[in-house]
Scaffold this active site. Structure first.
Site, PDB file in Angstrom:
ATOM      1  CG  HIS A  71      -1.711   1.166   1.503  1.00  0.00           C
ATOM      2  ND1 HIS A  71      -3.069   1.213   1.320  1.00  0.00           N
ATOM      3  CD2 HIS A  71      -1.360   2.395   1.995  1.00  0.00           C
ATOM      4  CE1 HIS A  71      -3.525   2.413   1.661  1.00  0.00           C
ATOM      5  NE2 HIS A  71      -2.507   3.145   2.079  1.00  0.00           N
ATOM      6  CD  GLU A  72       1.795   3.766   3.635  1.00  0.00           C
ATOM      7  OE1 GLU A  72       2.093   4.821   3.031  1.00  0.00           O
ATOM      8  OE2 GLU A  72       0.756   3.661   4.311  1.00  0.00           O
ATOM      9  CG  HIS A  75       0.355   6.050  -0.644  1.00  0.00           C
ATOM     10  ND1 HIS A  75      -0.820   6.397  -1.279  1.00  0.00           N
ATOM     11  CD2 HIS A  75      -0.012   5.583   0.576  1.00  0.00           C
ATOM     12  CE1 HIS A  75      -1.840   6.151  -0.485  1.00  0.00           C
ATOM     13  NE2 HIS A  75      -1.378   5.649   0.653  1.00  0.00           N
ATOM     14  CG  HIS A  81      -5.598   6.730   0.850  1.00  0.00           C
ATOM     15  ND1 HIS A  81      -5.174   7.787   1.625  1.00  0.00           N
ATOM     16  CD2 HIS A  81      -4.843   5.667   1.197  1.00  0.00           C
ATOM     17  CE1 HIS A  81      -4.195   7.367   2.406  1.00  0.00           C
ATOM     18  NE2 HIS A  81      -3.974   6.083   2.167  1.00  0.00           N
ATOM     19  CE1 TYR A 130      -5.843   4.865   4.747  1.00  0.00           C
ATOM     20  CE2 TYR A 130      -7.186   6.727   5.386  1.00  0.00           C
ATOM     21  CZ  TYR A 130      -5.947   6.165   5.175  1.00  0.00           C
ATOM     22  OH  TYR A 130      -4.830   6.902   5.408  1.00  0.00           O
TER      23      TYR A 130
END
Length: 177
Positions: A71-72, A75, A81, A130
């Site tokens: 996930h990071e 980014h 998101h 999220y």
């Protein structure tokens, strides 16, 4: 370190992206740290050093879950998101009354000129979405799915097909699922 390397291997196996260790001469690189403050990364290329932090946790918890590491990294590679998508209000309702003070920025919505969906539908199953109770101040939901009430959001098990397709479209990789 092994979990971080495994996250890199996952991204490399699903795309044409290749990571390499930075040398002392390089001025552009991702600086991975283990400071307090949680799991976060700057988004996309910043014309300099990109910051990527994974606060220390035992393996498979907190920042050291493989899905969180991926996930990071997404980014770092330029993705926001899912709940920040321009069309998010058609798919989810954000209940700002339930969000911890100071964490509202995690729920900002950007226009389609700022975030490209690469012709992929809004994806409840995205690794970049999220979960329903993210940053809840009171134990109540902060994100409520609208089109599919039973939708599971916020999974960190792996990249969805939509995540993979967006990544490969953005980086012009020939891989599609």
């Amino acid at each position: 370190r092994n979990h971080i390397l495994r996250g890199i291997e996952i991204l490399e196996s699903l795309s044409c992206i290749r990571f390499q260790e930075a040398t002392a001469e390089q001025t552009y690189y991702v600086n991975i740290t283990g400071n307090d403050g949680g799991c976060y990364s700057s988004i996309s290329w910043l014309n300099g050093i990109q910051y990527y932090n994974l606060q220390h946790y035992p393996l498979d918890t907190g920042c050291f879950r493989l899905g969180t590491i991926v996930h990071e990294f997404l980014h770092t590679l330029g993705f926001f998101h899912m709940q920040s998508a321009a069309n998010r209000d058609e798919y989810v309702r954000i209940d700002f009354d339930n969000i911890q003070e100071g964490m509202e920025f995690n729920f900002e919505k950007y226009d389609e000129d700022y975030i490209d969906d690469y012709e992929e539908e809004y994806d409840y199953g995205s690794i970049l979405h999220y979960h329903e109770y993210a940053f809840s101040v009171n134990g109540e939901k902060t994100i409520i799915p609208l089109k599919n009430e039973g939708a599971v959001i916020g999974q960190r098990r792996g990249m969805s097909n939509s995540d993979i397709n967006k990544l490969n479209t953005m980086y012009r990789c020939p891989i599609k699922v």
